[in-house]
Design a protein around this motif. Structure first.
Motif, PDB file in Angstrom:
ATOM      1  N   SER A  54       3.907  10.217  25.499  1.00 24.20           N
ATOM      2  CA  SER A  54       3.881  10.667  23.603  1.00 24.20           C
ATOM      3  C   SER A  54       2.441  10.356  23.206  1.00 24.20           C
ATOM      4  N   GLN A 157      12.793  15.680  25.925  1.00 24.93           N
ATOM      5  CA  GLN A 157      11.434  14.909  26.412  1.00 24.93           C
ATOM      6  C   GLN A 157      12.292  13.789  26.985  1.00 24.93           C
ATOM      7  N   GLU A 214      -1.664  22.769  34.655  1.00 23.18           N
ATOM      8  CA  GLU A 214      -2.273  22.104  33.294  1.00 23.18           C
ATOM      9  C   GLU A 214      -0.848  21.150  33.422  1.00 23.18           C
ATOM     10  N   TYR A 217       2.850  18.125  28.860  1.00 25.76           N
ATOM     11  CA  TYR A 217       3.329  18.908  27.652  1.00 25.76           C
ATOM     12  C   TYR A 217       4.262  18.552  26.580  1.00 25.76           C
ATOM     13  N   ILE A 218       3.562  18.313  25.653  1.00 25.32           N
ATOM     14  CA  ILE A 218       4.975  18.428  24.190  1.00 25.32           C
ATOM     15  C   ILE A 218       5.506  18.417  24.402  1.00 25.32           C
ATOM     16  N   ASP A 219       6.179  19.303  24.532  1.00 25.55           N
ATOM     17  CA  ASP A 219       7.789  20.458  24.906  1.00 25.55           C
ATOM     18  C   ASP A 219       7.795  21.041  26.311  1.00 25.55           C
ATOM     19  N   ASN A 222       8.778  25.050  26.902  1.00 29.96           N
ATOM     20  CA  ASN A 222       8.643  25.837  26.047  1.00 29.96           C
ATOM     21  C   ASN A 222       6.971  25.624  26.748  1.00 29.96           C
ATOM     22  N   ASP A 224       4.562  24.302  25.883  1.00 30.58           N
ATOM     23  CA  ASP A 224       3.178  23.945  24.607  1.00 30.58           C
ATOM     24  C   ASP A 224       2.857  22.831  24.807  1.00 30.58           C
ATOM     25  N   ALA A 225       1.301  22.785  24.439  1.00 28.57           N
ATOM     26  CA  ALA A 225      -0.168  21.608  24.082  1.00 28.57           C
ATOM     27  C   ALA A 225      -0.191  20.682  25.376  1.00 28.57           C
ATOM     28  N   PRO A 226      -0.567  21.604  26.285  1.00 24.59           N
ATOM     29  CA  PRO A 226      -0.904  20.630  27.498  1.00 24.59           C
ATOM     30  C   PRO A 226      -2.138  19.579  27.177  1.00 24.59           C
ATOM     31  N   SER A 227      -1.593  18.398  27.914  1.00 19.32           N
ATOM     32  CA  SER A 227      -2.399  17.306  27.514  1.00 19.32           C
ATOM     33  C   SER A 227      -3.640  17.108  28.306  1.00 19.32           C
ATOM     34  N   HIS A 228      -3.700  17.331  28.840  1.00 18.08           N
ATOM     35  CA  HIS A 228      -3.941  17.330  30.627  1.00 18.08           C
ATOM     36  C   HIS A 228      -4.236  18.689  31.604  1.00 18.08           C
TER      37      HIS A 228
END
Length: 253
Positions: A54, A157, A214, A217-219, A222, A224-228
């Motif tokens: 994170s 998380q 992908e 994920y932050i979440d 759900n 949300d917002a994959p970092s890779h």
């Protein structure tokens, strides 16, 4: 005569100052290297402390309360039920349909904090554990009820991290075989440095062939917002070629 001597003294002082500048030893190149090594060590230390990916420091009220809830659930043997409750409350806070009703409860200053907590519990019931309702009321008494949404996200998380599970979404042009999915899972275990992969499948015929991945994920619920991510689809290859030769994608029937 005095004026001439004054000018001479001033000139000598200036030359002396310039001489000091000219002969000031340069800073050793090792100093810059040491500074870089120190920065790298600091970054490594941060990485070690933030092993969940994170890049947030693992402390604060949300982390502390989520940990307390997890320990209470385990002590009562209700950890699975608590997880279901937290997922339900998390989804409740993310539901736009109840936003207005929830806002009325949160901003009703005629209610005490505990009464406000009870109304929220009524809105999300039934819950499966005995721990979760007590925890929500405990937050209200501690003036932390507004942090319930953040605590729920932190709980989910950290649960994924503790269980060493990483959700990975694969979007493919056609349904993957079991052998293909198993191979992706094994490779993603290495990339994500986790023991388990939760593979979420989606079909998108526009990819023509191949697949996209992908993760990070932050979440993790759900997604949300994959970092890779990596795109191994034929669509992506054609798009790249179109940038080189021009108009190739538009020429496809």
């Amino acid at each position: 005569m005095a004026r001439t001597m004054g000018v001479a003294v001033l000139f000598a002082a200036v030359m002396c100052f310039v001489g000091k500048l000219a002969f000031t030893p340069s800073v050793s190149t090792g100093f810059g290297r040491s500074a870089q090594q120190g920065l790298a060590a600091q970054q490594r230390s941060l990485t070690q402390r933030q092993a969940d990916g994170s890049y947030l420091k693992p402390f604060g009220p949300a982390v502390s309360y989520a940990k307390a809830l997890r320990e209470a659930g385990m002590a009562k043997g209700e950890d699975a039920a608590v997880m279901e409750d937290i997922l339900k409350i998390k989804a409740f806070y993310e539901d736009e349909a109840v936003f207005e009703e929830l806002s009325l409860v949160q901003n009703d200053f005629n209610l005490t904090n505990v009464e406000r907590a009870d109304k929220i519990l009524d809105m999300v019931k039934p819950l499966k554990s005995t721990v979760t309702p007590k925890f929500v009321r405990f937050l209200a008494k501690k003036m932390r009820l507004k942090g319930l949404k953040a605590i729920c996200l932190e709980y989910v998380q950290s649960a994924y991290f503790t269980e060493s599970v990483s959700p990975v979404k694969v979007t493919s042009a056609a349904r993957l075989t079991d052998a293909q999915k198993s191979k992706i899972i094994e490779k993603m275990k290495v990339k994500c440095e986790t023991s388990n992969i939760k593979l979420i499948e989606e079909i998108d015929a526009n990819l023509i062939s191949g697949f996209k991945l992908e993760w990070g994920y932050i979440d993790p619920v759900n997604l949300d917002a994959p970092s890779h991510g990596v795109d191994l689809s034929l669509q992506n290859i054609l798009n790249k070629k179109a940038l080189q030769v021009g108009g190739l994608v538009d020429a496809l029937p």
